[in-house]
Scaffold this motif. Structure first.
Motif, PDB file in Angstrom:
ATOM      1  N   VAL A  36     -10.640 -10.097   4.415  1.00  0.00           N
ATOM      2  CA  VAL A  36      -9.738 -11.022   5.121  1.00  0.00           C
ATOM      3  C   VAL A  36      -8.743  -9.355   5.812  1.00  0.00           C
ATOM      4  CG1 VAL A  36      -8.213 -12.018   4.670  1.00  0.00           C
ATOM      5  CG2 VAL A  36     -10.198 -12.866   3.259  1.00  0.00           C
ATOM      6  N   HIS A  37      -8.458  -9.937   6.940  1.00  0.00           N
ATOM      7  CA  HIS A  37      -7.347  -8.647   7.886  1.00  0.00           C
ATOM      8  C   HIS A  37      -6.370  -9.650   8.506  1.00  0.00           C
ATOM      9  CE1 HIS A  37     -11.060  -6.037   8.467  1.00  0.00           C
ATOM     10  NE2 HIS A  37     -11.760  -7.113   8.833  1.00  0.00           N
ATOM     11  N   ASN A  38      -5.455 -10.672   7.611  1.00  0.00           N
ATOM     12  CA  ASN A  38      -4.092 -10.927   7.864  1.00  0.00           C
ATOM     13  C   ASN A  38      -3.317  -9.963   7.482  1.00  0.00           C
ATOM     14  OD1 ASN A  38      -2.521 -12.609   8.519  1.00  0.00           O
ATOM     15  ND2 ASN A  38      -2.991 -14.270   7.163  1.00  0.00           N
ATOM     16  N   ASP A  39      -3.345  -9.385   7.508  1.00  0.00           N
ATOM     17  CA  ASP A  39      -2.634  -7.904   6.895  1.00  0.00           C
ATOM     18  C   ASP A  39      -1.657  -7.127   7.884  1.00  0.00           C
ATOM     19  OD1 ASP A  39      -4.516  -6.113   7.217  1.00  0.00           O
ATOM     20  OD2 ASP A  39      -5.378  -6.565   4.727  1.00  0.00           O
ATOM     21  N   SER A  40      -1.739  -5.907   7.301  1.00  0.00           N
ATOM     22  CA  SER A  40      -0.485  -4.766   7.903  1.00  0.00           C
ATOM     23  C   SER A  40      -1.586  -4.239   9.239  1.00  0.00           C
ATOM     24  CB  SER A  40      -0.161  -3.597   7.310  1.00  0.00           C
ATOM     25  OG  SER A  40       0.860  -4.017   7.320  1.00  0.00           O
ATOM     26  N   ARG A  41      -3.273  -4.813   8.657  1.00  0.00           N
ATOM     27  CA  ARG A  41      -4.070  -3.897   9.834  1.00  0.00           C
ATOM     28  C   ARG A  41      -3.837  -5.185  11.200  1.00  0.00           C
ATOM     29  NH1 ARG A  41      -8.873  -4.506   6.257  1.00  0.00           N
ATOM     30  NH2 ARG A  41      -7.924  -5.723   5.111  1.00  0.00           N
ATOM     31  N   GLU A  42      -3.532  -6.247  11.388  1.00  0.00           N
ATOM     32  CA  GLU A  42      -2.913  -7.292  12.531  1.00  0.00           C
ATOM     33  C   GLU A  42      -1.755  -7.209  12.785  1.00  0.00           C
ATOM     34  OE1 GLU A  42      -2.268 -11.467  12.297  1.00  0.00           O
ATOM     35  OE2 GLU A  42      -4.759 -11.625  11.491  1.00  0.00           O
ATOM     36  N   PHE A  43      -0.959  -6.940  11.404  1.00  0.00           N
ATOM     37  CA  PHE A  43       0.793  -7.217  12.430  1.00  0.00           C
ATOM     38  C   PHE A  43       1.645  -5.652  11.695  1.00  0.00           C
ATOM     39  CE2 PHE A  43       0.357 -10.053   8.846  1.00  0.00           C
ATOM     40  CZ  PHE A  43       0.684  -9.239   7.197  1.00  0.00           C
ATOM     41  N   GLY A  44       0.724  -5.090  11.678  1.00  0.00           N
ATOM     42  CA  GLY A  44       1.688  -3.341  11.387  1.00  0.00           C
ATOM     43  C   GLY A  44       2.404  -3.135  10.248  1.00  0.00           C
ATOM     44  N   VAL A  45       3.852  -2.438  10.377  1.00  0.00           N
ATOM     45  CA  VAL A  45       4.573  -2.341   9.102  1.00  0.00           C
ATOM     46  C   VAL A  45       5.451  -3.603   9.091  1.00  0.00           C
ATOM     47  CG1 VAL A  45       6.364  -1.302   8.267  1.00  0.00           C
ATOM     48  CG2 VAL A  45       4.561   0.059   9.475  1.00  0.00           C
ATOM     49  N   VAL A  46       6.150  -3.857   7.576  1.00  0.00           N
ATOM     50  CA  VAL A  46       6.370  -4.451   7.443  1.00  0.00           C
ATOM     51  C   VAL A  46       7.896  -5.021   7.425  1.00  0.00           C
ATOM     52  CG1 VAL A  46       7.034  -6.892   5.502  1.00  0.00           C
ATOM     53  CG2 VAL A  46       4.516  -6.315   6.404  1.00  0.00           C
ATOM     54  N   PRO A  47       8.965  -5.564   7.473  1.00  0.00           N
ATOM     55  CA  PRO A  47      10.048  -4.919   7.278  1.00  0.00           C
ATOM     56  C   PRO A  47      10.415  -5.144   6.194  1.00  0.00           C
ATOM     57  CG  PRO A  47       9.889  -5.549   9.199  1.00  0.00           C
ATOM     58  CD  PRO A  47       9.250  -5.825   9.086  1.00  0.00           C
ATOM     59  N   VAL A 100       0.833  -1.548  -0.243  1.00  0.00           N
ATOM     60  CA  VAL A 100       0.023   0.152  -0.093  1.00  0.00           C
ATOM     61  C   VAL A 100       1.164   1.257  -0.368  1.00  0.00           C
ATOM     62  CG1 VAL A 100      -1.679   1.549   1.160  1.00  0.00           C
ATOM     63  CG2 VAL A 100      -1.841  -1.326   0.949  1.00  0.00           C
ATOM     64  N   GLU A 101       1.914   1.297   0.519  1.00  0.00           N
ATOM     65  CA  GLU A 101       2.328   2.240   0.736  1.00  0.00           C
ATOM     66  C   GLU A 101       4.238   2.323   2.040  1.00  0.00           C
ATOM     67  OE1 GLU A 101      -0.012   5.407   3.055  1.00  0.00           O
ATOM     68  OE2 GLU A 101       0.052   4.673   4.761  1.00  0.00           O
ATOM     69  N   ARG A 102       4.671   3.337   1.791  1.00  0.00           N
ATOM     70  CA  ARG A 102       5.942   3.089   2.610  1.00  0.00           C
ATOM     71  C   ARG A 102       5.899   4.344   4.094  1.00  0.00           C
ATOM     72  NH1 ARG A 102      10.109   0.064   2.791  1.00  0.00           N
ATOM     73  NH2 ARG A 102      11.854   0.525   3.550  1.00  0.00           N
ATOM     74  N   ARG A 103       6.127   3.615   5.214  1.00  0.00           N
ATOM     75  CA  ARG A 103       6.045   3.806   6.219  1.00  0.00           C
ATOM     76  C   ARG A 103       7.295   3.965   6.985  1.00  0.00           C
ATOM     77  NH1 ARG A 103       0.006   2.529   8.621  1.00  0.00           N
ATOM     78  NH2 ARG A 103      -0.766   3.250   6.664  1.00  0.00           N
ATOM     79  N   ALA A 104       7.532   4.508   8.499  1.00  0.00           N
ATOM     80  CA  ALA A 104       8.321   4.267   9.055  1.00  0.00           C
ATOM     81  C   ALA A 104       8.583   2.742   9.712  1.00  0.00           C
ATOM     82  CB  ALA A 104       7.930   5.437  10.171  1.00  0.00           C
ATOM     83  N   GLY A 105       9.887   2.188   9.145  1.00  0.00           N
ATOM     84  CA  GLY A 105      10.316   0.918   9.042  1.00  0.00           C
ATOM     85  C   GLY A 105      10.089  -0.640   8.661  1.00  0.00           C
TER      86      GLY A 105
END
Length: 169
Positions: free
Chosen positions: A93-104, A77-82
């Motif tokens: 289906v919510h198994n994404d950054s809504r559940e686990f946050g930013v992905v390094p 979706v977008e670049r965020r800090a981290g």
């Protein structure tokens, strides 16, 4: 035994050369769950490029942040800090950054280049059905227009993807 070790070391050296020249950077991944419906369906295969640059809108294979031996497919979706904020195309289906946050960055394994739809089952063996499948079996995985365009146009793009899928079947 010594010859075996030397042969193995030589093979590793050749493999490293192929990786540096990009020959081992393409692979296949299979979609198992509905988190990317309607863009990807369970059973679809993805042609992926390992180590490719990632930008907003790309479909990627990544290691799940909470279970790193599990590979998942999501859209950036977008670049965020981290790292990257990722989401599935299926809003239910919510198994994404809504559940686990930013992905390094180091958890992003590959970028999807194209989708391969599996061949029709035993019930659809007509020539017309096979030709229709062949024409739609391989499709590029479309990138979005950037983070804001992806978020704003999500429902419109889902409708377009859905109509393409219906024509492909």
């Amino acid at each position: 035994m010594r010859e075996h070790v030397q042969e193995r070391d030589r093979e590793r050296g050749q493999e490293g050369d192929r990786e540096r020249h990009g020959l081992l950077r393409i692979g296949l991944a299979e979609v198992y769950n509905p988190s990317m419906v309607p863009t990807l369906l369970p059973g679809d295969q993805l042609i992926v490029q390992y180590g490719a640059g990632v930008r907003a809108g790309d479909v990627v294979v990544l290691r799940h942040p909470f279970a790193q031996d599990l590979l998942i497919v999501k859209r950036v979706v977008e670049r965020r800090a981290g790292g990257w904020w990722v989401a599935g195309d299926n809003p239910y289906v919510h198994n994404d950054s809504r559940e686990f946050g930013v992905v390094p960055d180091e958890l992003v394994v590959a970028r999807a280049l194209a989708r391969l739809r599996p061949p029709p089952g035993a019930g659809q063996r007509s020539v017309a059905g096979l030709v229709s499948w062949a024409a739609a079996a391989v499709r590029p995985v479309r990138s979005g227009r950037g983070p804001l365009g992806w978020l704003a146009g999500r429902s419109a793009r889902s409708a377009r993807s859905s109509s393409r899928r219906l024509r492909a079947r």
